[in-house]
Each structure stands twice: as structure tokens, then as C-alpha cells.
Motif scaffolding. Structure first.
Motif, short mmCIF file in Angstrom:
data_model
loop_
_atom_site.label_atom_id
_atom_site.label_comp_id
_atom_site.label_asym_id
_atom_site.label_seq_id
_atom_site.Cartn_x
_atom_site.Cartn_y
_atom_site.Cartn_z
N PRO A 130 0.84 -1.19 0.00
CA PRO A 130 0.00 0.00 0.00
C PRO A 130 0.87 1.24 0.00
N ARG A 131 0.30 2.35 -0.42
CA ARG A 131 1.04 3.60 -0.44
C ARG A 131 1.52 3.98 0.95
N THR B 65 -12.24 -10.91 4.85
CA THR B 65 -12.07 -9.48 5.06
C THR B 65 -10.66 -9.14 5.48
N LEU B 66 -10.11 -9.98 6.36
CA LEU B 66 -8.73 -9.78 6.81
C LEU B 66 -7.75 -9.90 5.66
N MET B 67 -7.95 -10.91 4.82
CA MET B 67 -7.02 -11.18 3.73
C MET B 67 -7.07 -10.12 2.63
N ASP C 235 -2.29 0.95 10.12
CA ASP C 235 -1.70 0.24 11.25
C ASP C 235 -2.36 0.67 12.56
N MET C 236 -2.54 1.98 12.71
CA MET C 236 -3.19 2.48 13.92
C MET C 236 -4.63 2.03 14.01
N GLY D 209 -0.51 -4.82 5.62
CA GLY D 209 0.42 -5.87 5.25
C GLY D 209 0.33 -7.06 6.18
N ALA D 210 0.64 -8.25 5.68
CA ALA D 210 0.53 -9.47 6.46
C ALA D 210 1.42 -9.44 7.70
#
Length: 265
Positions: A7-8, A100-102, A16-17, A107-108
Motif C-alpha cells: 500500500p502507499r 475481510t482480513l485477507m 496500522d493504527m 500488510g501481512a
């Protein structure tokens, strides 16, 4: 495919937050808090009660500490974290939440890290509860003088750090295994392997297993497994460094595995 365009950069921090906040919101009403609070209370009650009913507190705080934390460190701690990890991952294995998670922009590896932090936070709360209950039991119920020795309190605090790689490992297992019982059974088996390694005094090999690292740290200063009765800063520093390295390796590996997982159909 196991690789995709990241992702950008402008969106990574925000996502992340958001993911960490989501995990914290989930934990607010999670049944995992029952484990965090009740497990230490049960262990200390069992250890203190058996000591009071038999030979008494011959060595004061040391006796209460060993009787309360001994079995907890060798088996219950790992099993408890396995239960917590399963509870943290359980929502993702329900309905269409996995898909939805995938397909989320996170990022993983970051998903693996957030889950690890959530479980490690619960583990730290459980260990804090253990310390508080031990001290309260010794002071209020058994009128032991002073406080537990500083080296015991230090090792008890360090357990929160030593549990982070264990949290990362059990998070990975709960990600892969939807079965609650399977993840817990594996943790119990690895806890048994850890005790065998420590009993055989294979210290260097045991450090490579997160379950053994957590067990040995919880028992530092107890005199069990030929550990020094008063561990020094070198020992504490080695455990902390090992915990960081193991956590990074496990989280990176978990992220790679998650990146290659398929959608549920």
C-alpha cells in the motif's frame, strides 16, 4: 500469489493504527480478561493453600513464590497464552471475517505484529496480576515480613518480556489452526518439552523455544533447573535480547505464511 504491491506509504501508518485500535476495542469485551484475572488467583491460592496446610512458610517469601509460580511456569503459563491467542484470533475465523482480513490494505507482517502485541499485552496483564496477588496473599493472609526479594520481583517482571515471543508463536498457531483444542494441546506438549530440556540442563537449546524461555524466566531465582539463586544483569539482558530476536523471527515468518494463505470458500 504470495507477493503483491504494498500500500502507499501515506496510508500504511493510518491503517496500522486503525488495526491496533480495532484489536484493543475487541479486547474490551473479550472473555480473555477472565483468564488474565482468574488464572493467577487460582495458582496463588493453590500454592499458598498447600504450603499453609503442610510444612508452612519455612523460607518465607521464597516458599510462597516457588509454590505459587512453579507449576504455573512449567505448564499453566504456556497453556494460558494459548487460550488467549485462540480467543484473539477467534473472530477472524468466524463467518467471512477471514476473507475481510485477507483483503485488507494492512500488510501481512503488520497483521501478525498487531495480533502479537494484543496477546503480549494480555500476557503482561496476567503476569502483573500474578505479582500483585502473590504480594497481597503473602502480606494480608500470611503476614510475611517485608516484600519478596528484589531478584524475584525482577524476574517476575521480566516474564512479561519473555512472553512476547511465546505470544508471537501461539498467535501464529492460532492463525493456522482454527481448532481451539488443537492450539492448546500443542502448547501443553511444547511446555512439557521445555521442562524436559531445562531439566536436562540444555540451556542454549531451550532458548530457541519460546515456551522454554518463558518457563525459565518465570523460575529465575527459584533455584530450579540449576539457575543461580540470585540472577545478575547479564542473565536478564540475555533473556531480553533473546526475546527480541525470537519475536522478530516469528512475526516475520508468520507474516510470510499469512501472505500466502488463501481465502475461505
Amino acid at each position: 500469489p504470495c507477493s503483491s504491491a504494498p500500500p502507499r506509504a501515506s496510508t500504511v501508518g493510518r491503517h496500522d493504527m486503525d488495526s491496533l485500535t480495532t484489536e484493543l476495542i475487541k479486547l474490551r469485551r473479550s472473555t480473555s480478561w477472565g483468564i488474565v484475572l482468574l488464572l493467577p488467583i487460582i495458582m496463588v491460592a493453590a500454592g499458598g493453600g498447600s504450603t499453609w496446610a503442610t510444612d508452612g512458610f519455612v523460607e518465607g517469601w521464597h516458599t510462597l513464590w516457588v509454590r505459587s509460580i512453579g507449576f504455573y511456569a512449567m505448564a499453566v503459563l504456556a497453556v494460558g497464552l494459548a487460550v488467549l491467542a485462540s480467543l484473539v484470533w477467534r473472530p477472524e475465523h468466524r463467518d467471512s471475517n477471514w476473507n475481510t482480513l485477507m483483503t485488507s490494505p494492512i500488510g501481512a507482517t503488520r497483521i501478525a505484529l498487531v495480533k502479537t502485541l494484543a496477546i503480549a499485552g494480555l500476557a503482561a496483564a496476567m503476569q502483573a496480576t500474578m505479582l500483585i496477588v502473590v504480594v497481597a496473599t503473602g502480606k494480608v493472609l500470611f503476614a510475611l515480613p517485608g516484600l519478596p526479594p528484589a531478584h524475584l520481583l525482577a524476574s517476575g517482571t521480566l516474564v512479561a518480556v519473555a512472553c512476547v515471543p511465546l505470544a508471537a508463536f501461539q498467535s501464529s498457531i492460532s492463525m493456522l489452526i482454527r481448532s481451539f483444542a488443537g492450539a492448546v494441546a500443542l502448547a501443553a506438549a511444547l511446555a512439557g518439552v521445555s521442562v524436559s530440556l531445562l531439566t536436562a540442563k540444555i540451556g542454549s537449546i531451550s532458548y530457541t523455544l519460546p515456551h522454554a524461555l518463558a518457563t525459565r524466566t518465570a523460575l529465575l531465582g527459584s533455584g530450579m533447573f540449576s539457575d543461580p539463586s540470585h540472577p545478575d544483569m547479564t542473565t536478564f539482558g540475555g533473556i531480553a535480547t533473546t526475546a527480541v530476536i525470537l519475536t522478530l523471527l516469528i512475526v516475520a515468518s508468520t507474516g510470510r505464511i499469512l501472505k500466502c494463505r488463501d481465502l475461505y470458500t
